[in-house]
Each structure stands twice: as structure tokens, then as C-alpha cells.
Design a protein around this motif. Structure first.
Motif, short mmCIF file in Angstrom:
data_model
loop_
_atom_site.label_atom_id
_atom_site.label_comp_id
_atom_site.label_asym_id
_atom_site.label_seq_id
_atom_site.Cartn_x
_atom_site.Cartn_y
_atom_site.Cartn_z
N GLY A 34 0.81 -1.20 0.00
CA GLY A 34 0.00 0.00 0.00
C GLY A 34 0.85 1.26 0.00
O GLY A 34 1.98 1.26 0.49
N TRP A 35 0.28 2.31 -0.58
CA TRP A 35 0.84 3.66 -0.42
C TRP A 35 -0.02 4.38 0.61
O TRP A 35 -1.26 4.39 0.52
N TYR A 36 0.64 4.99 1.56
CA TYR A 36 0.00 5.71 2.64
C TYR A 36 0.49 7.16 2.62
O TYR A 36 1.56 7.44 2.08
N ARG A 37 -0.27 8.03 3.24
CA ARG A 37 0.20 9.41 3.37
C ARG A 37 -0.22 9.98 4.70
O ARG A 37 -1.22 9.55 5.30
N GLN A 38 0.56 10.96 5.15
CA GLN A 38 0.25 11.63 6.40
C GLN A 38 0.53 13.11 6.23
O GLN A 38 1.68 13.50 5.97
N ALA A 39 -0.51 13.90 6.37
CA ALA A 39 -0.38 15.35 6.35
C ALA A 39 -0.24 15.85 7.77
O ALA A 39 -0.67 15.18 8.72
N VAL A 47 -3.93 5.31 0.77
CA VAL A 47 -4.48 5.95 -0.42
C VAL A 47 -4.63 4.99 -1.59
O VAL A 47 -5.50 5.18 -2.43
N ALA A 48 -3.78 3.96 -1.64
CA ALA A 48 -3.88 3.00 -2.74
C ALA A 48 -3.21 1.71 -2.32
O ALA A 48 -2.26 1.73 -1.54
N ALA A 49 -3.71 0.60 -2.83
CA ALA A 49 -3.13 -0.69 -2.51
C ALA A 49 -3.19 -1.60 -3.72
O ALA A 49 -4.07 -1.45 -4.59
N ASN A 57 -7.05 -1.07 -5.23
CA ASN A 57 -8.14 -0.29 -4.67
C ASN A 57 -7.59 1.05 -4.22
O ASN A 57 -6.39 1.19 -3.98
N TYR A 58 -8.47 2.04 -4.17
CA TYR A 58 -8.08 3.41 -3.91
C TYR A 58 -9.01 4.09 -2.92
O TYR A 58 -10.19 3.77 -2.84
N ALA A 59 -8.44 5.05 -2.19
CA ALA A 59 -9.28 5.91 -1.38
C ALA A 59 -10.14 6.77 -2.30
O ALA A 59 -9.72 7.13 -3.40
N ASP A 60 -11.33 7.09 -1.84
CA ASP A 60 -12.24 7.89 -2.66
C ASP A 60 -11.61 9.22 -3.07
O ASP A 60 -11.86 9.73 -4.16
N SER A 61 -10.78 9.78 -2.22
CA SER A 61 -10.20 11.10 -2.46
C SER A 61 -9.21 11.11 -3.63
O SER A 61 -8.91 12.17 -4.17
N VAL A 62 -8.70 9.94 -4.02
CA VAL A 62 -7.69 9.89 -5.09
C VAL A 62 -8.17 9.07 -6.28
O VAL A 62 -7.48 9.01 -7.30
N LYS A 63 -9.34 8.47 -6.17
CA LYS A 63 -9.84 7.61 -7.24
C LYS A 63 -9.97 8.40 -8.53
O LYS A 63 -10.49 9.52 -8.55
N ARG A 65 -7.51 9.68 -10.14
CA ARG A 65 -6.34 10.56 -10.30
C ARG A 65 -5.03 9.82 -10.07
O ARG A 65 -4.03 10.13 -10.69
N PHE A 66 -5.04 8.86 -9.15
CA PHE A 66 -3.84 8.10 -8.80
C PHE A 66 -3.94 6.70 -9.37
O PHE A 66 -5.03 6.10 -9.43
N THR A 67 -2.78 6.15 -9.75
CA THR A 67 -2.71 4.78 -10.24
C THR A 67 -1.55 4.07 -9.58
O THR A 67 -0.41 4.54 -9.66
N ILE A 68 -1.84 2.94 -8.94
CA ILE A 68 -0.79 2.13 -8.32
C ILE A 68 -0.47 0.96 -9.24
O ILE A 68 -1.37 0.39 -9.88
#
Length: 114
Positions: A34-39, A47-49, A57-63, A65-68
Motif C-alpha cells: 500500500g501507499w499511505y500518506r500523512q499530512a 491511499v492506494a493498494a 483499490n483506492y481511497a475515494d479522495s484519489v480515485k 487521479r492516482f494509479t498504483i
């Protein structure tokens, strides 16, 4: 297993970045990653796995826009980030999914700002 995230930087809103996660050890090839993030001030979030078989699968916030993706031959997982927004600013980490405490690395900073 040591995981090294790289590829972060400063980018303008709407821009793109590609993060890489390089791992040592053959076990990486059979694990979900998985890719994780921390602000600042926020909890670390997934955010993505991607599974060993390539299901994602992706978090709704990045679906959308991001590709793993992953290259098992190179023991590397990628996160292509497009249409970046200021709210994507965070330190990005890669880890097993679910995460394993000893595998957390230093992460890579992504800053989206004009």
C-alpha cells in the motif's frame, strides 16, 4: 524488509508526480503493498493498494487521479499521481497492506502548491 519511497517533490496544482517504492527481499513479491500518506495534524491514511496479483483499490479522495502498479521483477511499486491538488500535500510512505510496523521507512514529501 527495507522499503524506500522516492520521487516526491514540489509541484503545482494540476501537475503530476510518480512515486517509487523499492524493496529488498523476495517476500515483497507475494505481499499486498500500500501507499499511505500523512499530512501535518492528520492520521496516516491508506491511499492506494495492490495485491500480488495486481488487483487495486483506492481511497475515494484519489480515485481517478492516482494509479498504483507494481513490477515484481524489480521489487518496485509505483504510484502515478495526476491532477494533484493542494490537499494531496503530505509525506507518502509505502508498506505492506495491512502495514507492518518494522517496514515503515522515512517516506517522501509531496507538496502541491502554486
Amino acid at each position: 524488509v527495507q522499503l524506500q519511497a522516492s520521487g516526491g517533490g514540489l509541484v503545482q496544482p494540476g501537475g503530476s508526480l510518480r512515486l517509487s517504492c523499492a524493496a529488498s527481499g523476495a517476500i515483497f513479491r507475494i505481499n499486498a503493498v500500500g501507499w499511505y500518506r500523512q499530512a501535518p495534524g492528520n492520521q496516516r491514511e491508506l491511499v492506494a493498494a495492490i495485491t500480488s496479483g495486481g488487483s487495486t483499490n483506492y481511497a475515494d479522495s484519489v480515485k481517478g487521479r492516482f494509479t498504483i502498479s507494481r513490477d515484481n521483477a524489480k521489487n518496485t511499486v509505483y504510484l502515478q499521481m495526476n491532477s494533484l491538488k493542494p490537499e494531496d500535500t503530505a509525506v507518502y510512505y509505502c508498506n505492506n497492506n495491512p502495514p507492518l510496523a518494522p517496514w515503515w521507512g522515512q517516506g517522501t514529501q509531496v507538496t502541491v502548491s502554486s
